[in-house]
Motif scaffolding. Sequence first.
Motif, mmCIF file in Angstrom:
data_model
loop_
_atom_site.group_PDB
_atom_site.id
_atom_site.type_symbol
_atom_site.label_atom_id
_atom_site.label_comp_id
_atom_site.label_asym_id
_atom_site.label_seq_id
_atom_site.Cartn_x
_atom_site.Cartn_y
_atom_site.Cartn_z
ATOM 1 N N PHE A 97 0.814 -1.212 0.000
ATOM 2 C CA PHE A 97 0.000 0.000 0.000
ATOM 3 C C PHE A 97 0.856 1.274 0.000
ATOM 4 N N ILE A 98 2.059 1.189 0.581
ATOM 5 C CA ILE A 98 2.961 2.352 0.571
ATOM 6 C C ILE A 98 3.497 2.610 -0.838
ATOM 7 N N CYS A 99 3.818 1.544 -1.554
ATOM 8 C CA CYS A 99 4.512 1.676 -2.840
ATOM 9 C C CYS A 99 3.585 1.857 -4.041
ATOM 10 N N LEU A 100 2.347 1.448 -3.939
ATOM 11 C CA LEU A 100 1.471 1.386 -5.104
ATOM 12 C C LEU A 100 1.308 2.742 -5.791
ATOM 13 N N TYR A 101 0.829 3.751 -5.057
ATOM 14 C CA TYR A 101 0.586 5.047 -5.704
ATOM 15 C C TYR A 101 1.890 5.753 -6.104
ATOM 16 N N PHE A 106 8.856 -1.897 -4.530
ATOM 17 C CA PHE A 106 8.667 -0.723 -5.388
ATOM 18 C C PHE A 106 9.139 -0.958 -6.817
ATOM 19 N N ASN A 107 10.335 -1.468 -6.995
ATOM 20 C CA ASN A 107 10.938 -1.545 -8.333
ATOM 21 C C ASN A 107 10.136 -2.388 -9.335
ATOM 22 N N PRO A 108 9.684 -3.612 -8.968
ATOM 23 C CA PRO A 108 8.897 -4.377 -9.944
ATOM 24 C C PRO A 108 7.573 -3.703 -10.319
ATOM 25 N N ILE A 109 6.914 -3.076 -9.329
ATOM 26 C CA ILE A 109 5.640 -2.411 -9.614
ATOM 27 C C ILE A 109 5.877 -1.167 -10.467
ATOM 28 N N TYR A 110 6.923 -0.421 -10.160
ATOM 29 C CA TYR A 110 7.277 0.762 -10.951
ATOM 30 C C TYR A 110 7.580 0.378 -12.403
ATOM 31 N N SER A 111 8.364 -0.682 -12.584
ATOM 32 C CA SER A 111 8.705 -1.139 -13.941
ATOM 33 C C SER A 111 7.464 -1.587 -14.698
ATOM 34 N N ALA A 112 6.568 -2.285 -14.006
ATOM 35 C CA ALA A 112 5.336 -2.763 -14.646
ATOM 36 C C ALA A 112 4.451 -1.602 -15.071
ATOM 37 N N PHE A 113 4.288 -0.613 -14.217
ATOM 38 C CA PHE A 113 3.507 0.580 -14.567
ATOM 39 C C PHE A 113 4.149 1.320 -15.747
ATOM 40 N N SER A 114 5.477 1.401 -15.738
ATOM 41 C CA SER A 114 6.205 2.118 -16.804
ATOM 42 C C SER A 114 6.031 1.449 -18.162
ATOM 43 N N LEU A 158 -3.708 -5.730 -15.076
ATOM 44 C CA LEU A 158 -2.741 -5.901 -16.156
ATOM 45 C C LEU A 158 -1.334 -6.212 -15.647
ATOM 46 N N ILE A 159 -1.020 -5.775 -14.443
ATOM 47 C CA ILE A 159 0.331 -5.994 -13.911
ATOM 48 C C ILE A 159 0.320 -6.982 -12.740
ATOM 49 N N LYS A 160 -0.712 -7.782 -12.655
ATOM 50 C CA LYS A 160 -0.863 -8.712 -11.526
ATOM 51 C C LYS A 160 0.352 -9.614 -11.323
ATOM 52 N N PRO A 161 0.945 -10.205 -12.385
ATOM 53 C CA PRO A 161 2.138 -11.039 -12.159
ATOM 54 C C PRO A 161 3.286 -10.274 -11.502
ATOM 55 N N ILE A 199 2.426 -9.783 -7.780
ATOM 56 C CA ILE A 199 2.626 -11.026 -7.027
ATOM 57 C C ILE A 199 4.115 -11.285 -6.820
ATOM 58 N N SER A 200 4.896 -11.068 -7.884
ATOM 59 C CA SER A 200 6.344 -11.256 -7.794
ATOM 60 C C SER A 200 6.955 -10.308 -6.763
ATOM 61 N N ALA A 201 6.513 -9.048 -6.769
ATOM 62 C CA ALA A 201 7.023 -8.055 -5.816
ATOM 63 C C ALA A 201 6.684 -8.448 -4.386
ATOM 64 N N CYS A 202 5.465 -8.922 -4.171
ATOM 65 C CA CYS A 202 5.023 -9.328 -2.832
ATOM 66 C C CYS A 202 5.806 -10.548 -2.343
#
Length: 216
Positions: free
Chosen positions: A23-27, A103-111, A139-142, A145-148
């Motif tokens: 929840f901290i990293c998502l937005y 943070f990094n996997p979610i950021y890369s997925a959004f990018s 769309l970035i669910k994998p 999950i990987s980040a978690c």
Amino acid sequence: MHDLTPIILSLKLSFITTLILFFICLYPAFYLSRNDFFGKKVLLSVLSLPLVLPPTVLGFYLLVCFSPNNFLGKFLAQFDIKLVFNFKALLIASIIYSLPFMFNPIYSAFSNLPDNLFHRAKLLQKTKANLIFRLCIPLIKPSIISACVMSFAHTMGEFGVVMMIGGSVEGETKVASIAVFEALENLELSKANEISLILLALSFAILFILQFVKQK
């Protein structure tokens, strides 16, 4: 069977850390992926710093920062808040040290999401929350999950940071990695082996889950 409290404590710490980090990293990950501004590269470097910073260094500075002898520690003490050698201290340290793994996997997925997706959402007047939770996350669910999973695994195995800021308080800060270290120091090889085997099994299970995630 030896006392499994350190394993349970590690699992508790890893679960809470992973949940808070999500929840901290998502937005911030979403915002930074869609916006360019002065200082963005500096901010991204700071967020990734725990990847290369020795854990004992981070633990040392956290210990100094929250020590009752320093300004922040004294200020918190006025409200009866102590952030050294307890579970709250471990949690704060784990959140900071495992942050890049979330943070990094979610950021890369959004990018990597196509720009036309956001243009269409803008035309449909979607709110930010609707855009993130209803459109982007599926769309970035994998990647999520990987980040978690990686954040959870990293917290489970951490030693340096938790030792520096938490020490070894039975049932409070004595996590599995510290229990293994102390068992070896005391030549309790069977105890060290038992905890290590459980950690090995958990590590394998985590990597096994990741293989399924990557195939999706």
